[in-house]
Design a protein around this motif. Structure first.
Motif, PDB file in Angstrom:
ATOM      1  N   ALA A  91       0.937  -1.280   0.082  1.00 19.08           N
ATOM      2  CA  ALA A  91      -0.218  -0.005   0.029  1.00 19.08           C
ATOM      3  C   ALA A  91       0.695   1.183  -0.072  1.00 19.08           C
ATOM      4  O   ALA A  91       1.931   1.383   0.654  1.00 19.08           O
ATOM      5  N   HIS A  92       0.550   2.343  -0.717  1.00 17.53           N
ATOM      6  CA  HIS A  92       1.197   3.354  -0.860  1.00 17.53           C
ATOM      7  C   HIS A  92       0.529   4.552  -0.286  1.00 17.53           C
ATOM      8  O   HIS A  92       0.539   5.527   0.540  1.00 17.53           O
ATOM      9  N   GLN A  93      -0.704   4.905  -0.963  1.00 17.81           N
ATOM     10  CA  GLN A  93      -1.936   5.727  -0.766  1.00 17.81           C
ATOM     11  C   GLN A  93      -3.218   4.991  -0.589  1.00 17.81           C
ATOM     12  O   GLN A  93      -3.725   4.144  -1.595  1.00 17.81           O
ATOM     13  N   ALA A  94      -3.961   4.953   0.447  1.00 21.70           N
ATOM     14  CA  ALA A  94      -5.237   4.555   0.457  1.00 21.70           C
ATOM     15  C   ALA A  94      -6.140   5.049  -0.190  1.00 21.70           C
ATOM     16  O   ALA A  94      -6.019   6.150  -0.646  1.00 21.70           O
ATOM     17  N   PRO A  95      -7.290   4.441  -0.470  1.00 20.00           N
ATOM     18  CA  PRO A  95      -8.425   5.099  -1.518  1.00 20.00           C
ATOM     19  C   PRO A  95      -8.787   6.449  -0.578  1.00 20.00           C
ATOM     20  O   PRO A  95      -9.129   6.624   0.481  1.00 20.00           O
ATOM     21  N   ALA A  96      -9.000   7.311  -1.573  1.00 22.42           N
ATOM     22  CA  ALA A  96      -9.100   8.900  -1.104  1.00 22.42           C
ATOM     23  C   ALA A  96     -10.304   9.433  -2.449  1.00 22.42           C
ATOM     24  O   ALA A  96      -9.799   9.259  -3.362  1.00 22.42           O
ATOM     25  N   GLU A  97     -11.377  10.009  -1.897  1.00 15.98           N
ATOM     26  CA  GLU A  97     -12.094  10.373  -2.883  1.00 15.98           C
ATOM     27  C   GLU A  97     -11.966  11.867  -3.039  1.00 15.98           C
ATOM     28  O   GLU A  97     -11.292  12.663  -2.207  1.00 15.98           O
ATOM     29  N   HIS A  98     -11.792  12.515  -4.214  1.00 14.56           N
ATOM     30  CA  HIS A  98     -11.767  13.812  -4.647  1.00 14.56           C
ATOM     31  C   HIS A  98     -12.985  14.583  -5.399  1.00 14.56           C
ATOM     32  O   HIS A  98     -12.562  15.116  -6.498  1.00 14.56           O
ATOM     33  N   GLY A  99     -14.026  13.994  -4.992  1.00 11.60           N
ATOM     34  CA  GLY A  99     -15.175  14.769  -5.478  1.00 11.60           C
ATOM     35  C   GLY A  99     -15.881  13.499  -6.043  1.00 11.60           C
ATOM     36  O   GLY A  99     -15.379  12.451  -6.087  1.00 11.60           O
TER      37      GLY A  99
END
Length: 134
Positions: A91-99
């Motif tokens: 894992a590097h960046q967890a899921p992230a919502e951007h809109g």
């Protein structure tokens, strides 16, 4: 000016292992190979993912996770992320919502490269309607 993505290049100290790992992930072997380099075509527009033996990296080029992250559109972000992790990516960046309609995540492949994935509604709109001017 910039007209389109042609090739994303990753580095691997063990090109044979990278070939096996990406063949498993993508479900197809490289379409082009030469000593020190393999290349896969993937996605709706047959973009190129090149993997280069890290012996050929420029002398001052930093290897490993860092720099820009290229995000590949996926229809199922969570499922794709789970598959990448099950194949040994970290894992590097967890899921992230951007809109609404934009979710990103990224992993580090077993060879030290950052692989970004994204659910992107604009990508689907372009795919559905075609490229401007086409």
């Amino acid at each position: 000016m910039l007209r389109g993505l042609t090739t994303v290049s990753f580095w691997a100290a063990d090109l044979g292992a990278a070939r096996e790992w990406y063949t498993e992930l993508l479900g197809t072997p490289p379409y082009f190979e030469r000593p020190g380099y393999i290349e896969f075509r993937l996605g709706d527009y047959l973009h190129e993912l090149g993997i280069i033996d890290s012996r050929f990296a420029p002398r001052d080029h930093a290897l490993g996770a860092g720099g820009a992250i290229v995000h590949w559109h996926v229809d199922d972000l969570e499922g794709t992320l789970d598959r990448l992790l099950s194949l040994g990516a970290a894992a590097h960046q967890a899921p992230a919502e951007h809109g609404e309609g934009f979710v990103t995540a990224s992993v580090v492949d077993p060879f030290g490269n950052v692989l970004g994935i994204m659910y992107n509604r604009h990508y689907l709109e372009v795919l559905r309607t075609g490229l401007p001017g086409s």
